[in-house]
Write a protein that holds these residues in place. Sequence first.
Motif, PDB file in Angstrom:
ATOM      1  N   GLU A 271      28.784 -23.104 -34.900  1.00  9.35           N
ATOM      2  CA  GLU A 271      27.657 -23.324 -35.808  1.00  9.35           C
ATOM      3  C   GLU A 271      26.806 -24.516 -35.392  1.00  9.35           C
ATOM      4  O   GLU A 271      25.699 -24.705 -35.867  1.00  9.35           O
ATOM      5  N   ALA A 272      27.296 -25.357 -34.492  1.00 12.20           N
ATOM      6  CA  ALA A 272      26.518 -26.486 -33.986  1.00 12.20           C
ATOM      7  C   ALA A 272      25.750 -26.100 -32.729  1.00 12.20           C
ATOM      8  O   ALA A 272      25.004 -26.904 -32.190  1.00 12.20           O
ATOM      9  N   SER A 273      25.917 -24.888 -32.257  1.00 13.16           N
ATOM     10  CA  SER A 273      25.282 -24.432 -31.020  1.00 13.16           C
ATOM     11  C   SER A 273      23.871 -23.935 -31.300  1.00 13.16           C
ATOM     12  O   SER A 273      23.490 -23.695 -32.439  1.00 13.16           O
ATOM     13  N   VAL A 274      23.128 -23.744 -30.234  1.00 13.20           N
ATOM     14  CA  VAL A 274      21.736 -23.342 -30.370  1.00 13.20           C
ATOM     15  C   VAL A 274      21.352 -22.446 -29.188  1.00 13.20           C
ATOM     16  O   VAL A 274      22.043 -22.412 -28.174  1.00 13.20           O
ATOM     17  N   VAL A 275      20.256 -21.749 -29.325  1.00 12.11           N
ATOM     18  CA  VAL A 275      19.751 -20.884 -28.264  1.00 12.11           C
ATOM     19  C   VAL A 275      18.556 -21.556 -27.583  1.00 12.11           C
ATOM     20  O   VAL A 275      17.779 -22.260 -28.222  1.00 12.11           O
ATOM     21  N   ARG A 276      18.454 -21.328 -26.257  1.00 17.97           N
ATOM     22  CA  ARG A 276      17.293 -21.775 -25.490  1.00 17.97           C
ATOM     23  C   ARG A 276      16.673 -20.515 -24.894  1.00 17.97           C
ATOM     24  O   ARG A 276      17.382 -19.704 -24.290  1.00 17.97           O
ATOM     25  N   ILE A 277      15.361 -20.353 -25.061  1.00 19.12           N
ATOM     26  CA  ILE A 277      14.665 -19.155 -24.585  1.00 19.12           C
ATOM     27  C   ILE A 277      13.563 -19.554 -23.605  1.00 19.12           C
ATOM     28  O   ILE A 277      12.754 -20.431 -23.899  1.00 19.12           O
ATOM     29  N   ARG A 278      13.584 -18.878 -22.437  1.00 15.52           N
ATOM     30  CA  ARG A 278      12.513 -19.048 -21.456  1.00 15.52           C
ATOM     31  C   ARG A 278      11.526 -17.912 -21.648  1.00 15.52           C
ATOM     32  O   ARG A 278      11.876 -16.738 -21.524  1.00 15.52           O
ATOM     33  N   LEU A 279      10.283 -18.245 -21.959  1.00 12.95           N
ATOM     34  CA  LEU A 279       9.232 -17.266 -22.155  1.00 12.95           C
ATOM     35  C   LEU A 279       8.727 -16.767 -20.806  1.00 12.95           C
ATOM     36  O   LEU A 279       8.954 -17.411 -19.779  1.00 12.95           O
ATOM     37  N   PRO A 280       8.017 -15.644 -20.777  1.00 13.44           N
ATOM     38  CA  PRO A 280       7.518 -15.103 -19.505  1.00 13.44           C
ATOM     39  C   PRO A 280       6.658 -16.083 -18.709  1.00 13.44           C
ATOM     40  O   PRO A 280       6.664 -16.046 -17.481  1.00 13.44           O
ATOM     41  N   ASP A 281       5.958 -16.994 -19.390  1.00  7.27           N
ATOM     42  CA  ASP A 281       5.115 -17.960 -18.673  1.00  7.27           C
ATOM     43  C   ASP A 281       5.889 -19.197 -18.221  1.00  7.27           C
ATOM     44  O   ASP A 281       5.323 -20.126 -17.664  1.00  7.27           O
ATOM     45  N   GLY A 282       7.218 -19.218 -18.456  1.00 13.34           N
ATOM     46  CA  GLY A 282       8.044 -20.341 -18.038  1.00 13.34           C
ATOM     47  C   GLY A 282       8.295 -21.382 -19.116  1.00 13.34           C
ATOM     48  O   GLY A 282       9.135 -22.260 -18.948  1.00 13.34           O
ATOM     49  N   THR A 283       7.575 -21.310 -20.219  1.00 12.95           N
ATOM     50  CA  THR A 283       7.774 -22.238 -21.333  1.00 12.95           C
ATOM     51  C   THR A 283       9.186 -22.074 -21.882  1.00 12.95           C
ATOM     52  O   THR A 283       9.698 -20.956 -21.969  1.00 12.95           O
ATOM     53  N   ILE A 284       9.807 -23.198 -22.258  1.00  8.60           N
ATOM     54  CA  ILE A 284      11.140 -23.184 -22.847  1.00  8.60           C
ATOM     55  C   ILE A 284      11.032 -23.582 -24.316  1.00  8.60           C
ATOM     56  O   ILE A 284      10.380 -24.577 -24.649  1.00  8.60           O
ATOM     57  N   VAL A 285      11.667 -22.798 -25.186  1.00  8.03           N
ATOM     58  CA  VAL A 285      11.778 -23.150 -26.604  1.00  8.03           C
ATOM     59  C   VAL A 285      13.249 -23.100 -26.992  1.00  8.03           C
ATOM     60  O   VAL A 285      14.042 -22.399 -26.364  1.00  8.03           O
ATOM     61  N   THR A 286      13.596 -23.847 -28.011  1.00  6.52           N
ATOM     62  CA  THR A 286      14.968 -23.811 -28.518  1.00  6.52           C
ATOM     63  C   THR A 286      14.953 -23.372 -29.968  1.00  6.52           C
ATOM     64  O   THR A 286      13.954 -23.533 -30.673  1.00  6.52           O
ATOM     65  N   GLY A 287      16.073 -22.821 -30.393  1.00 13.06           N
ATOM     66  CA  GLY A 287      16.188 -22.314 -31.749  1.00 13.06           C
ATOM     67  C   GLY A 287      16.045 -23.362 -32.821  1.00 13.06           C
ATOM     68  O   GLY A 287      15.739 -23.031 -33.963  1.00 13.06           O
ATOM     69  N   ASP A 288      16.228 -24.626 -32.481  1.00 10.55           N
ATOM     70  CA  ASP A 288      16.098 -25.668 -33.494  1.00 10.55           C
ATOM     71  C   ASP A 288      14.714 -26.323 -33.504  1.00 10.55           C
ATOM     72  O   ASP A 288      14.470 -27.257 -34.240  1.00 10.55           O
ATOM     73  N   GLN A 289      13.774 -25.791 -32.709  1.00  6.07           N
ATOM     74  CA  GLN A 289      12.390 -26.273 -32.731  1.00  6.07           C
ATOM     75  C   GLN A 289      11.723 -25.806 -34.012  1.00  6.07           C
ATOM     76  O   GLN A 289      11.871 -24.649 -34.413  1.00  6.07           O
ATOM     77  N   SER A 290      10.947 -26.665 -34.647  1.00  4.25           N
ATOM     78  CA  SER A 290      10.301 -26.300 -35.910  1.00  4.25           C
ATOM     79  C   SER A 290       9.270 -25.185 -35.748  1.00  4.25           C
ATOM     80  O   SER A 290       9.042 -24.408 -36.665  1.00  4.25           O
ATOM     81  N   ASP A 291       8.668 -25.058 -34.562  1.00  5.99           N
ATOM     82  CA  ASP A 291       7.637 -24.038 -34.349  1.00  5.99           C
ATOM     83  C   ASP A 291       8.119 -22.845 -33.523  1.00  5.99           C
ATOM     84  O   ASP A 291       7.323 -22.087 -32.990  1.00  5.99           O
ATOM     85  N   VAL A 292       9.432 -22.654 -33.420  1.00  2.69           N
ATOM     86  CA  VAL A 292       9.970 -21.598 -32.549  1.00  2.69           C
ATOM     87  C   VAL A 292       9.414 -20.216 -32.905  1.00  2.69           C
ATOM     88  O   VAL A 292       9.052 -19.444 -32.025  1.00  2.69           O
TER      89      VAL A 292
END
Length: 142
Positions: free
Chosen positions: A82-103
């Motif tokens: 439950e303390a873990s999170v996801v990191r997503i690489r978008l097609p343009d190379g941008t990285i977002v994480t599941g704990d970002q407020s604007d994900v």
Amino acid sequence: MSDGTHTEAGAVASLWRYTVKSMIGEELNAARLSDYGLLGDRAYALIDHSDGKVATAKHPRKWPTLFAFAANFIERSDSRPEASVVRIRLPDGTIVTGDQSDVNQVLSKSISREVTLAAIERGGGARSSVPVSASRTCPGRS
């Protein structure tokens, strides 16, 4: 009754985890197992705001770019899922994480559909009302 001999049933050639349903996964050299399987596998999904359904590459007309996204499960040092999170690489190379407020806004813009990143409950449902950082737990696969 066992006589102490072992029979080899096979060997693992590679091990992959698909943290977000239908996104490209990550190859692992080791993994933790839980009662529900590989920790972090399909722990998240994108939920389409228009119909409330889970995004899936099984519908390529609706989700043509899903395989262009790649997701990784990031275990936190305290080893609680439950303390873990996801990191997503978008097609343009941008990285977002599941704990970002604007994900959700970033993912929606990139995928050209309004979506919410949701943690998947072990019973099969999505928990979009819970912060995704509070989740329980090769080519893309659906």
